[in-house]
Design an enzyme around this catalytic site. Structure first.
Site, mmCIF file in Angstrom:
data_model
loop_
_atom_site.group_PDB
_atom_site.id
_atom_site.type_symbol
_atom_site.label_atom_id
_atom_site.label_comp_id
_atom_site.label_asym_id
_atom_site.label_seq_id
_atom_site.Cartn_x
_atom_site.Cartn_y
_atom_site.Cartn_z
ATOM 1 N N TYR A 29 0.818 -1.275 0.058
ATOM 2 C CA TYR A 29 0.042 -0.030 -0.048
ATOM 3 C C TYR A 29 0.765 1.277 0.152
ATOM 4 O O TYR A 29 0.516 2.250 -0.526
ATOM 5 C CB TYR A 29 -0.809 -0.013 1.416
ATOM 6 C CG TYR A 29 -2.268 0.744 1.236
ATOM 7 C CD1 TYR A 29 -3.172 0.542 0.049
ATOM 8 C CD2 TYR A 29 -2.241 1.997 2.078
ATOM 9 C CE1 TYR A 29 -4.328 1.351 -0.221
ATOM 10 C CE2 TYR A 29 -3.462 2.694 1.759
ATOM 11 C CZ TYR A 29 -4.350 2.521 0.792
ATOM 12 O OH TYR A 29 -5.649 3.104 0.765
ATOM 13 N N LYS A 60 -2.872 8.508 2.743
ATOM 14 C CA LYS A 60 -3.997 8.506 3.570
ATOM 15 C C LYS A 60 -3.813 8.995 4.881
ATOM 16 O O LYS A 60 -4.748 9.467 5.758
ATOM 17 C CB LYS A 60 -4.594 6.761 3.757
ATOM 18 C CG LYS A 60 -5.140 6.319 2.450
ATOM 19 C CD LYS A 60 -6.352 7.026 1.726
ATOM 20 C CE LYS A 60 -6.848 6.519 0.743
ATOM 21 N NZ LYS A 60 -8.143 7.188 0.045
HETATM 22 P P1 NDP Z 1 -12.409 3.775 -8.123
HETATM 23 O O1 NDP Z 1 -11.298 3.607 -9.068
HETATM 24 O O2 NDP Z 1 -13.747 3.256 -8.111
HETATM 25 O O3 NDP Z 1 -12.407 5.086 -7.688
HETATM 26 C C1 NDP Z 1 -11.436 6.245 -7.439
HETATM 27 C C2 NDP Z 1 -11.770 7.346 -8.277
HETATM 28 O O4 NDP Z 1 -10.756 8.442 -7.987
HETATM 29 C C3 NDP Z 1 -11.950 6.994 -9.865
HETATM 30 O O5 NDP Z 1 -13.223 7.595 -10.414
HETATM 31 C C4 NDP Z 1 -10.653 7.999 -10.332
HETATM 32 O O6 NDP Z 1 -10.940 8.100 -11.709
HETATM 33 C C5 NDP Z 1 -10.915 9.012 -9.528
HETATM 34 N N1 NDP Z 1 -9.444 10.014 -9.583
HETATM 35 C C6 NDP Z 1 -8.302 9.702 -9.656
HETATM 36 N N2 NDP Z 1 -7.653 10.758 -10.076
HETATM 37 C C7 NDP Z 1 -8.496 11.703 -10.164
HETATM 38 C C8 NDP Z 1 -8.404 13.078 -10.354
HETATM 39 N N3 NDP Z 1 -7.235 13.702 -10.686
HETATM 40 N N4 NDP Z 1 -9.366 13.781 -10.417
HETATM 41 C C9 NDP Z 1 -10.730 13.206 -10.161
HETATM 42 N N5 NDP Z 1 -11.004 12.168 -9.884
HETATM 43 C C10 NDP Z 1 -9.777 11.256 -9.967
HETATM 44 O O7 NDP Z 1 -11.852 3.179 -6.508
HETATM 45 P P2 NDP Z 1 -12.568 2.986 -5.015
HETATM 46 O O8 NDP Z 1 -13.851 3.263 -5.245
HETATM 47 O O9 NDP Z 1 -11.782 1.895 -4.426
HETATM 48 O O10 NDP Z 1 -11.669 4.238 -4.497
HETATM 49 C C11 NDP Z 1 -12.541 5.445 -3.798
HETATM 50 C C12 NDP Z 1 -11.963 5.909 -2.514
HETATM 51 O O11 NDP Z 1 -11.900 4.848 -1.627
HETATM 52 C C13 NDP Z 1 -10.235 6.348 -2.985
HETATM 53 O O12 NDP Z 1 -9.982 7.208 -1.820
HETATM 54 C C14 NDP Z 1 -9.794 4.876 -2.144
HETATM 55 O O13 NDP Z 1 -8.520 5.049 -1.682
HETATM 56 C C15 NDP Z 1 -10.823 4.645 -0.964
HETATM 57 N N6 NDP Z 1 -10.776 3.461 -0.505
HETATM 58 C C16 NDP Z 1 -10.829 2.241 -1.236
HETATM 59 C C17 NDP Z 1 -10.835 0.793 -0.568
HETATM 60 C C18 NDP Z 1 -10.782 -0.280 -1.336
HETATM 61 O O14 NDP Z 1 -10.430 -1.265 -1.173
HETATM 62 N N7 NDP Z 1 -11.420 -0.294 -2.694
HETATM 63 C C19 NDP Z 1 -10.597 0.896 0.942
HETATM 64 C C20 NDP Z 1 -10.537 2.248 1.425
HETATM 65 C C21 NDP Z 1 -10.649 3.397 1.124
HETATM 66 P P3 NDP Z 1 -10.112 7.096 -12.915
HETATM 67 O O15 NDP Z 1 -10.565 5.880 -12.794
HETATM 68 O O16 NDP Z 1 -10.049 8.311 -13.951
HETATM 69 O O17 NDP Z 1 -8.608 7.510 -12.562
#
Ligand code: NDP
Length: 259
Positions: A159, A166
């Protein structure tokens, strides 16, 4: 009547139907919120256009947002200003790091990779709240929330740079909560257990994280985006009115375990 009836909520970070942000948007929609959704690029807009057909109420605005671009943040604030004066709920669900920085040794992280992860995954919360400060203040009692992971406080192999980002994000939640509390704006984080999403697929070892939850967490089950959506409804609703600066774990209790 839904818990979020009459509230306007911005949800960022929907890439596809597996996104945590989509679980949150659906839960907000179920509870009667008026939704504003953002997408990062045209490819993701196509996904979003298809997904919104499943909502019971069409979003009042669907707009582009790149959190690393101040112009994009300003443009979003203007678009929001066209549809509402007040923003009751803001969900930050965005993170990014280079693939090469999400495996192997943290020691190898480059300066550029470190900055990139911090900018998009941590500073972006502050940037977003700054850009949307007026409508958040106008809401009277607004709720901001960010998505985080336990890799901020414990070592989760691979990670790496995202764990450090984070940690900065969770600290930002506390400083923003202090800055904005007197203006009626609450700021919290949800620390979700591992979920198979697009972003998670970029971290080497997600399968073993999922496996560990089932094996070791008090509630021996992995969590779903629906679980996170329901916790987000609580943080967005008046039922959490005196809660701010808090990290709420939605991880089947994994974080309390030692061995
Ligand atoms: P997703 O990939 O579905 O969502 C992440 C989103 O961030 C995507 O829509 C991505 O777009 C967007 N993103 C990245 N860079 C930018 C940018 N410059 N401007 C705007 N949007 C951007 O993954 P998750 O739903 O898993 O992630 C959502 C949040 O949850 C994150 O903060 C993640 O760290 C957190 N999280 C996730 C966990 C997991 O196990 N999945 C656990 C705990 C927290 P694009 O695809 O174009 O890059």
């Amino acid at each position: 009547m839904g818990l979020l009836e009459g509230k306007t909520a911005l949800v960022t970070g929907i890439a596809n139907k597996r996104s945590i942000a989509w679980g949150i948007a659906r839960a907000f929609d179920r509870e009667g919120a008026r939704l504003i959704l953002t997408y990062q690029n045209d490819r993701l807009k196509e996904n979003l256009d298809k997904l919104v057909g499943d909502l019971s109420n069409a979003p009042i605005l669907v707009a582009p947002l790149d959190v690393s671009d101040d112009g994009s943040l300003t443009a979003l604030a203007e678009r929001i200003g066209d549809v509402t004066d007040a923003l009751d709920v803001l969900v930050h669900s965005v993170a990014f790091a280079k693939g090469e920085d999400l495996s192997g040794r943290f020691l190898e992280t480059s300066r550029e990779g470190y900055h990139l992860a911090q900018d998009i995954s941590a500073y972006s919360l502050t940037a977003l709240v700054r850009a949307l400060y007026e409508p958040l203040k106008n809401a009277g009692r607004a709720s901001v929330m960010a998505m985080t992971y336990q890799g901020s406080i414990r070592v989760m192999p691979n990670y790496n740079v995202m764990g450090v980002a984070k940690a900065a994000l969770e600290s930002s939640v506390r400083y923003l909560a202090f800055d904005l509390g007197r203006e009626g704006i609450r700021v919290n984080a949800i620390s979700a257990g591992p979920i198979k999403t697009l972003a998670a697929a970029g971290v080497k070892g997600i399968s073993s994280a999922l496996h560990s939850t089932v094996e070791r967490a008090p509630i021996a089950e992995n969590i779903t985006t629906e679980d996170v959506g329901n916790a987000a409804v609580f943080l967005a609703s008046p039922w959490s009115e005196r809660i701010t600066g808090h990290v709420l774990y939605v991880d089947s209790g994994f974080h309390i375990m030692g061995f």
